[in-house]
Design a protein around this motif. Structure first.
Motif, PDB file in Angstrom:
ATOM      1  N   GLY A 181     -17.524 -43.094   7.104  1.00  0.00           N
ATOM      2  CA  GLY A 181     -17.429 -43.857   5.875  1.00  0.00           C
ATOM      3  C   GLY A 181     -15.991 -44.097   5.494  1.00  0.00           C
ATOM      4  O   GLY A 181     -15.052 -43.580   6.130  1.00  0.00           O
ATOM      5  N   LYS A 182     -15.801 -44.866   4.433  1.00  0.00           N
ATOM      6  CA  LYS A 182     -14.437 -45.239   4.058  1.00  0.00           C
ATOM      7  C   LYS A 182     -13.828 -44.292   3.031  1.00  0.00           C
ATOM      8  O   LYS A 182     -12.704 -43.822   3.188  1.00  0.00           O
ATOM      9  CB  LYS A 182     -14.448 -46.665   3.512  1.00  0.00           C
ATOM     10  N   TYR A 183     -14.546 -44.030   1.966  1.00  0.00           N
ATOM     11  CA  TYR A 183     -13.990 -43.170   0.910  1.00  0.00           C
ATOM     12  C   TYR A 183     -15.113 -42.635   0.049  1.00  0.00           C
ATOM     13  O   TYR A 183     -16.250 -43.127   0.053  1.00  0.00           O
ATOM     14  CB  TYR A 183     -12.989 -43.945   0.047  1.00  0.00           C
ATOM     15  N   GLY A 201     -11.799 -38.756   2.257  1.00  0.00           N
ATOM     16  CA  GLY A 201     -12.076 -39.598   3.411  1.00  0.00           C
ATOM     17  C   GLY A 201     -12.623 -38.779   4.551  1.00  0.00           C
ATOM     18  O   GLY A 201     -12.937 -37.586   4.402  1.00  0.00           O
ATOM     19  N   VAL A 202     -12.722 -39.406   5.727  1.00  0.00           N
ATOM     20  CA  VAL A 202     -13.241 -38.718   6.905  1.00  0.00           C
ATOM     21  C   VAL A 202     -12.356 -37.507   7.221  1.00  0.00           C
ATOM     22  O   VAL A 202     -11.127 -37.596   7.236  1.00  0.00           O
ATOM     23  CB  VAL A 202     -13.279 -39.688   8.111  1.00  0.00           C
ATOM     24  N   LYS A 407     -17.075 -62.377  -0.805  1.00  0.00           N
ATOM     25  CA  LYS A 407     -17.250 -61.349   0.214  1.00  0.00           C
ATOM     26  C   LYS A 407     -16.139 -60.318   0.082  1.00  0.00           C
ATOM     27  O   LYS A 407     -14.960 -60.664   0.010  1.00  0.00           O
ATOM     28  CB  LYS A 407     -17.216 -61.980   1.609  1.00  0.00           C
ATOM     29  N   SER A 408     -16.527 -59.050   0.070  1.00  0.00           N
ATOM     30  CA  SER A 408     -15.542 -57.976  -0.095  1.00  0.00           C
ATOM     31  C   SER A 408     -14.657 -57.850   1.139  1.00  0.00           C
ATOM     32  O   SER A 408     -15.144 -57.815   2.273  1.00  0.00           O
ATOM     33  CB  SER A 408     -16.253 -56.650  -0.358  1.00  0.00           C
ATOM     34  N   VAL A 409     -13.353 -57.835   0.909  1.00  0.00           N
ATOM     35  CA  VAL A 409     -12.371 -57.648   1.976  1.00  0.00           C
ATOM     36  C   VAL A 409     -11.820 -56.230   1.960  1.00  0.00           C
ATOM     37  O   VAL A 409     -11.692 -55.579   2.984  1.00  0.00           O
ATOM     38  CB  VAL A 409     -11.221 -58.680   1.841  1.00  0.00           C
ATOM     39  N   ASP A 410     -11.521 -55.752   0.775  1.00  0.00           N
ATOM     40  CA  ASP A 410     -10.993 -54.399   0.624  1.00  0.00           C
ATOM     41  C   ASP A 410     -11.298 -53.919  -0.794  1.00  0.00           C
ATOM     42  O   ASP A 410     -11.439 -54.724  -1.715  1.00  0.00           O
ATOM     43  CB  ASP A 410      -9.484 -54.385   0.880  1.00  0.00           C
ATOM     44  N   PHE A 411     -11.428 -52.603  -0.925  1.00  0.00           N
ATOM     45  CA  PHE A 411     -11.704 -52.046  -2.251  1.00  0.00           C
ATOM     46  C   PHE A 411     -11.006 -50.709  -2.381  1.00  0.00           C
ATOM     47  O   PHE A 411     -11.132 -49.847  -1.512  1.00  0.00           O
ATOM     48  CB  PHE A 411     -13.211 -51.869  -2.465  1.00  0.00           C
ATOM     49  N   THR A 412     -10.255 -50.560  -3.451  1.00  0.00           N
ATOM     50  CA  THR A 412      -9.587 -49.285  -3.752  1.00  0.00           C
ATOM     51  C   THR A 412     -10.268 -48.678  -4.965  1.00  0.00           C
ATOM     52  O   THR A 412     -10.239 -49.269  -6.047  1.00  0.00           O
ATOM     53  CB  THR A 412      -8.098 -49.501  -4.048  1.00  0.00           C
ATOM     54  N   PRO A 413     -10.895 -47.515  -4.787  1.00  0.00           N
ATOM     55  CA  PRO A 413     -11.641 -46.932  -5.907  1.00  0.00           C
ATOM     56  C   PRO A 413     -10.703 -46.443  -7.007  1.00  0.00           C
ATOM     57  O   PRO A 413      -9.487 -46.395  -6.838  1.00  0.00           O
ATOM     58  CB  PRO A 413     -12.381 -45.766  -5.259  1.00  0.00           C
ATOM     59  N   PHE A 414     -11.315 -46.090  -8.123  1.00  0.00           N
ATOM     60  CA  PHE A 414     -10.542 -45.571  -9.251  1.00  0.00           C
ATOM     61  C   PHE A 414      -9.756 -44.348  -8.811  1.00  0.00           C
ATOM     62  O   PHE A 414     -10.266 -43.451  -8.163  1.00  0.00           O
ATOM     63  CB  PHE A 414     -11.483 -45.198 -10.401  1.00  0.00           C
TER      64      PHE A 414
END
Length: 867
Positions: A181-183, A201-202, A407-414
């Motif tokens: 997974g990513k995060y 993360g992983v 379309k989602s390209v990248d996402f940085t969570p809170f």
């Protein structure tokens, strides 16, 4: 704090693999691909998970994935009911009967002892079963890869080596190593001491009980149950085993009666020995049997045989009534603690408010339109997220289909440092656009506002805060470097519709409600004002400075807590300190909570309340578990608890007075007239006739006090003693009447009488007078005004009295008594009841007036507020 707790926690069982955080200043080290592969090998697993057969074998080896606390066996609990002041008194009476080979008395006394044990054990088992059923119904679920298929199972079914999927809004079901997974944004504040969510993360480890705020990942289960990080630290929140106020009161009552009975027994023995040696001039061993019989009768008379059973039944039925109001009692003693609560510390979110963030009218900035503002915030959110802010923003989008065009390209969570989420999306035209949403100050800093714009922007934020509204900043960027402010999204978690009315009812009951929230005092203060709680909210960290700790609360801090209307910016350790401070000021405190981090405060509180949707840790630490949202259930529970307290108090008044009456009349008659006025079997039968019907007190009508109630042993003992002495005069009067009758030739000619008849008359007087005394003691006002006894109480008492009359009339276990004398005894008892009722009214008027004067003096002094 949690890190140090982990270091001192007990080691995991040798046969169960446990998570072993690497020692480093930054916490556990992130594992690389090779180390992750080695971990799979170590646990005998693979990325495809386990088979059902393998899982079953490991379940048998490691046990369920649950925190298993040590509990006494059912036999140990049963034996416990034969240990204590009251059981000791019954056992002593049984032993003396056995020594004298008085088999009828022995059988009846042992029957009482076993009866009390069975009733107490049965009620305790019912409470434990109800709690177990509740926990089973609230069991958490987990998604696990078994036989190469994803399925949902109870978390208790997980074993080391399982591969699980975790997502936002869920709780980590075990200690895991994140492998795909990513995060993941995880709130593990209660376990590691980090106050804000952390990104993983992983290769990172996650701890059982941590709450996933955002993201989706796959993890390898490394430890379950007591072997987890949480399982080891959870032992620190175990109950200290302190006795409740009710248990202490019963022990005091038992001690009082034991000391009194021992003193009276000594008086009787001395009197008998004096008569044998001084008066008769000789001593024979058969005289010892007479002395043993005297002591036996007195011991049986002094035993409040049904007290444990009456209290257990009353509390158990009260717990049943509370469960119908969606409040589960985890331990019966919590009921009387709840009756004395005078301060209720309540969470804001979800308890005083709906915990449903709703978007208010957007405040666009510059050329942005309101729809642009909402769309930008929605694109900076995750559609599958369970986060309240994300759900509120996405729900506000007018046409949800618009989001499908991006379309989602990248996402940085809170991130707790940046305090924002950032998303990169490809629009319908194929161009990549960047959106950010987050704390207003973080978004303002990202956009680089001018001084004038910043002033207007933060004025708007402050205005929203004063109205109890959160503010969410939203920005857009075409290149990811230069950002344009789109505006503010006001978000409101409105108060529950019934909250203000509930709080007003709490105040009418003498319960002070204090808001405890992690929000800023501006937001909390507005909600507090709307609900009528007041606006004097304090920042928790300002109250508890460096000189205050869990075991030491500065006196100024304790006083500040006492006069505050609530607290903002509250962290987990602050809740514990708030409870401790209020307790040091003499308050009985109830605290609500729902998370693992609330467990210490819930355990410390006199009555910890786990609100609807609480974690297992919170429910385990709490004394009261709510299954419905809101505060109204707690108020209903307080009223029910006070009613139960009144029933138990009135029973104890009656029981002490009757016990005093029986003991003293036995001693007084023996000393004055030199005969035993009651046989042991008479006392035992009388105890059964008096106490078993009184168990219906659990259904009795009572007046619920409009202020918190506490055990006042001085009042209980003084009033019970007055009633006991008056009952003694009444009982001794019957004996005097019988003795007068025997010395009157005219009366004896009409109706012959001997000492055995006097015994029967006294038995009937104590049976009738006992229940009439209960009617006197069950209310502070006159017995001729409401609340009147309930139908079950009246039916039980009337049935018992009819049976007692037939016993006396037909001579069951005693000489028969003519109907004329039965009528005389009853008329005599009724007259005395009126006299005792009048004395009781005078007593309570005097005592209540004195207590009101003292309260006015205390109120005029008032609490000292730190300057």
């Amino acid at each position: 704090m949690a890190q140090s707790a982990a270091r001192i926690a007990a080691p995991a069982p040798a046969e169960a693999p446990a998570a072993k955080p690497a020692a480093s200043s930054g916490g556990p080290v992130r594992l690389d691909a090779a180390a992750i592969s080695a971990k799979f090998t170590e646990l005998g697993s693979s990325p495809k998970g386990l088979t059902a057969t393998e899982a079953a074998e490991r379940q048998a080896k490691y046990g369920p994935n649950a925190i298993v606390a040590h509990e006494d066996s059912r036999w140990e609990k049963l034996v416990g009911y034969f240990w204590g002041p009251i059981p000791w008194m019954i056992e002593a009476a049984a032993l003396l009967s056995l020594i004298r080979q008085d088999w009828p008395d022995f059988i009846v006394v042992m029957g009482l002892l076993i009866y009390n044990a069975i009733v107490g054990f049965w009620q305790d088992s019912k409470a434990a079963s109800a709690l177990a059923a509740l926990k089973k119904g609230l069991a958490l679920k987990a998604r696990v890869l078994r036989d190469n298929k994803w399925m949902t199972v109870d978390t208790a079914a997980l074993v080391p080596g399982d591969v699980v999927s975790v997502a936002g809004g869920e709780t980590l079901p075990a200690d895991v190593l994140l492998v795909e997974g990513k995060y993941l944004s995880v709130d593990q504040a209660a376990l590691t001491g980090e106050s804000l969510p952390v990104s993983k993360g992983v290769g990172d480890s996650g701890y059982s009980g941590s709450i996933v705020r955002q993201g989706t990942m796959t993890g390898l289960v490394t430890a379950t149950g007591n072997a987890t990080f949480f399982g080891r630290t959870a032992k620190l929140v175990a109950s200290a085993g302190a006795k409740s106020h009710a248990e202490k009161a019963v022990i005091q009552m038992g001690d009082f009666l034991i000391i009194l009975s021992a003193a009276l027994a000594l008086v009787l023995v001395v009197a008998q020995v004096h008569r044998d040696i001084i008066a008769d001039g000789h001593w024979e061993w058969q005289h010892a049997g007479a002395i043993v019989q005297i002591v036996l009768v007195l011991l049986v008379a002094s035993v409040p045989v049904a007290t444990p059973a009456v209290m257990s039944v009353t509390m158990a039925l009260g717990a049943l009534a509370l469960s119908k109001q969606q409040a589960i009692v985890s331990r019966l003693s919590a009921i009387e603690e709840l009756a004395g609560v005078d301060v209720l510390c309540s969470d804001k979110t979800g308890t005083l408010t709906l915990n449903q963030l709703t978007l208010q009218t957007p405040i666009p900035w510059g050329k942005a339109a309101p729809d642009d503002l909402i769309l930008g915030a929605a694109l900076a959110s995750q559609r599958q997220s369970d986060d309240a802010i994300d759900k509120a923003v996405i729900a506000a989008v007018t046409d949800p289909k618009v989001l499908d065009g991006y379309k989602s390209v990248d996402f940085t969570p809170f991130d707790p440092v940046s305090k924002k989420t950032v998303a990169s999306v490809a629009g319908p035209d194929g161009k990549t656009v960047h959106f950010a949403k987050g704390a207003p100050q973080a978004i303002a800093a990202q956009c680089g506002l001018s001084e004038a714009d910043a002033k207007g922007y933060f004025d708007a934020v402050e205005k929203l805060a004063r109205s109890g509204t959160r503010a969410l900043g939203v920005a857009r960027s075409d290149d990811g470097k230069t950002w344009t402010l789109l505006g503010l999204l006001p978000m409101l978690d409105p108060p529950r519709p019934d909250a203000a009315e509930t709080i007003a009812k709490a105040k009418a009951l003498g319960v002070s409600v204090k808001m405890v929230t992690g929000d800023d005092v501006a937001i909390g203060g507005e909600i507090s004002r709307q609900l009528g709680l007041g606006d004097h909210l304090l920042v928790a960290s300002d109250v508890f400075g460096q000189d205050s700790g869990p075991e030491h609360i500065a006196i100024d801090a304790a006083r500040a807590v006492e006069v505050a209307d609530g607290f903002g910016r509250v962290f987990p350790e602050h809740k514990f300190q708030i409870v401790k401070a209020l307790q040091e000021r003499g308050h009985i405190v109830a605290m609500t909570g729902d998370g693992v981090n609330d467990a210490p405060a819930l355990k410390q509180a006199d009555c910890g309340v786990a609100v609807s949707g609480a974690t297992d840790a919170a429910r385990s630490a709490a004394a009261l578990i709510l299954t419905a949202p809101g505060l109204s259930t707690i108020i209903n529970a307080i009223m029910e608890a006070r009613a139960i307290f009144e029933r138990i108090t009135s029973y104890i008044y009656y029981r002490i007075a009757m016990t005093l009456n029986i003991m003293l009349v036995v001693v007084l008659v023996y000393l004055v007239y030199d005969f035993m006025p009651l046989t042991a079997i008479m006392i035992v039968v009388m105890a059964l006739l008096d106490d078993i019907p009184i168990m219906t007190i659990a259904y009795d009508n009572v007046k619920v006090q409009d202020s918190p109630v506490r055990w006042n042993m001085q009042r209980i003992l003084s009033f019970s003693t007055i009633m006991g002495i008056m009952a003694l005069v009444q009982s001794f009067g019957i004996v005097m009447l019988g003795m007068f009758w025997m010395k009157s030739p005219e009366l004896m000619a009409r109706l012959p009488m001997d000492l055995s008849h006097i015994q029967t008359m006294l038995f009937l007087q104590l049976c009738a007078g006992g229940h009439l005394l209960f009617f006197v003691s069950r209310v502070q006002g006159t017995l001729f005004r409401p609340p009147y006894p309930s139908l079950p109480v009246l039916a039980a008492v009337m049935g018992t009295q009819v049976f007692a009359i037939f016993m006396c009339a037909f001579g069951w276990f005693m000489p028969a008594l003519p109907w004329l004398l039965i009528g005389v005894v009853w008329a005599y008892c009724l007259v005395w009841t009126l006299v005792m009722d009048l004395v009781k009214v005078i007593y309570f008027r005097f005592v209540n007036a004195r207590e009101r004067r003292q309260s006015m003096i205390d109120a005029s002094i008032g609490p000292v507020v730190p300057g």
